[in-house]
Design an enzyme around this catalytic site. Sequence first.
Site, PDB file in Angstrom:
ATOM      1  N   ASN A  42       0.837  -1.239  -0.074  1.00 55.09           N
ATOM      2  CA  ASN A  42       0.169   0.225   0.013  1.00 55.09           C
ATOM      3  C   ASN A  42       1.049   1.314   0.075  1.00 55.09           C
ATOM      4  OD1 ASN A  42      -2.355  -1.590   0.212  1.00 55.09           O
ATOM      5  ND2 ASN A  42      -2.417  -1.332   2.455  1.00 55.09           N
ATOM      6  N   ASP A 283      -1.470   4.274   5.321  1.00 54.25           N
ATOM      7  CA  ASP A 283      -0.522   4.059   4.313  1.00 54.25           C
ATOM      8  C   ASP A 283      -0.572   5.136   3.251  1.00 54.25           C
ATOM      9  OD1 ASP A 283      -0.044   1.586   5.706  1.00 54.25           O
ATOM     10  OD2 ASP A 283      -1.577   0.660   4.528  1.00 54.25           O
ATOM     11  N   SER A 322      -7.804   2.600  -2.987  1.00 54.14           N
ATOM     12  CA  SER A 322      -8.689   3.820  -2.315  1.00 54.14           C
ATOM     13  C   SER A 322      -7.795   4.906  -2.279  1.00 54.14           C
ATOM     14  CB  SER A 322      -9.249   3.566  -1.026  1.00 54.14           C
ATOM     15  OG  SER A 322      -7.898   3.342   0.023  1.00 54.14           O
TER      16      SER A 322
HETATM   17  O1  RIB Z   1      -2.742  -0.582   6.527  1.00 56.39           O
HETATM   18  C1  RIB Z   1      -3.924  -1.501   5.871  1.00 56.39           C
HETATM   19  C2  RIB Z   1      -3.255  -2.920   5.512  1.00 56.39           C
HETATM   20  O2  RIB Z   1      -2.982  -3.508   6.890  1.00 56.39           O
HETATM   21  C3  RIB Z   1      -4.192  -3.769   4.774  1.00 56.39           C
HETATM   22  O3  RIB Z   1      -3.968  -3.563   3.539  1.00 56.39           O
HETATM   23  C4  RIB Z   1      -4.027  -5.105   5.310  1.00 56.39           C
HETATM   24  O4  RIB Z   1      -3.333  -5.939   4.295  1.00 56.39           O
HETATM   25  C5  RIB Z   1      -3.213  -5.155   6.419  1.00 56.39           C
HETATM   26  O5  RIB Z   1      -1.725  -5.350   6.560  1.00 56.39           O
HETATM   27 NA    NA Z   2      -9.950   2.992   1.840  1.00 57.64          NA
END
Ligand code: RIB
Ligand code: NA
Length: 335
Positions: A42, A283, A322
């Site tokens: 991400n 993220d 997203s």
């Molecule tokens: O920060 C979000 C993420 O945390 C998700 O995409 C999931 O995979 C977890 O690792």
């Molecule tokens: Na989202």
Amino acid sequence: MGVTVIGSLNYDLVTYTDKVPGAGETFAGEHFETHVGGKGLNQAIAVSKLQADAGDEKVRIVGNVGRDPFGDEILEVARQNRVQVEHVGVVAGTKTGTATILVERKTGQNRIVIVSGANAKTVLEESNMEQVFPKNTSPGQHYIILQHEISDPVAYMRWLKLNRPAYQIVFNPSPFQELPADAWKDVDVLVVNEVEAFQLYMCITGSGSSKFSESEPDNMVDKFRVILSELMERGVLGKSRSGTIIVTLGEYGVLYASAASSRVLYVPAEQVVKVVDTTAAGDTFLGGLVAQLDSGSTLDDAVRFAVQASAIAVTREGASSSIPTHAEVEGKYHL
Ligand code: RIB
Ligand code: NA
């Protein structure tokens, strides 16, 4: 210039539901989706989408997936998002990491259980590091991003500080684990949410539980201002260095401080009309921040941009899907 993420790649199995069951209960959920996620991927996708020049391929990820359809889809989505995957291993006999996620419809809040699978095989190998970070290249301000969904991010940070000191290390210690006090000194930019900030504070001070145990929304910002000041005063990132600590407080905004000034600064959150899914908001913040720092922005500008980017991410379902583009953030997408 450029960014390398050393981290996790997960396949997210997401159920959107009105109610979250207790033990022994069964409810019908609203709908089910699968998304490509994992904090490492991400964040890599966030850097890629949020860099000003969308054509650049400046981001790469180091990690592992299993030899299975989840892994194939993850690599495909990473490539579509211009994240270089040459250093992602495809490991036979281990499953791709998964995240089983429940998202509450009303609030967009999530509950996540991760199974590391192939991510647990991401361990430092000297020869691999020499290849990924060749000695004689001049890195400029090359940023390395790590989280805690791989086995031993501390080993990577140590190796990099000892062998490639010019690289800037950004660490998002999520999920939080207690580390030896010295480990934090290898970090240049530490990004924590309120839970992680509090856990770090408790580890460093060995106290805090009675003073700060209640999470009262009214004084969230004041409370974390005190926590952040104390972390800076204690020199968590090393007293002689110009490390930065950033505390993200979700709807309450962001606090940050750098050793250079040591004043605690604050950026309020953007108002969001309808929170749909908070997954990967953190993220997105981190990726937006590093994308901006990498292109030469000041810390203040980078934090403001990252706040706007994550406000958009919570209005959309999913993790990497997203994350907005740079143009969407600049175009004042309607929240
Ligand atoms: O920060 C979000 C993420 O945390 C998700 O995409 C999931 O995979 C977890 O690792
Ligand atoms: Na989202």
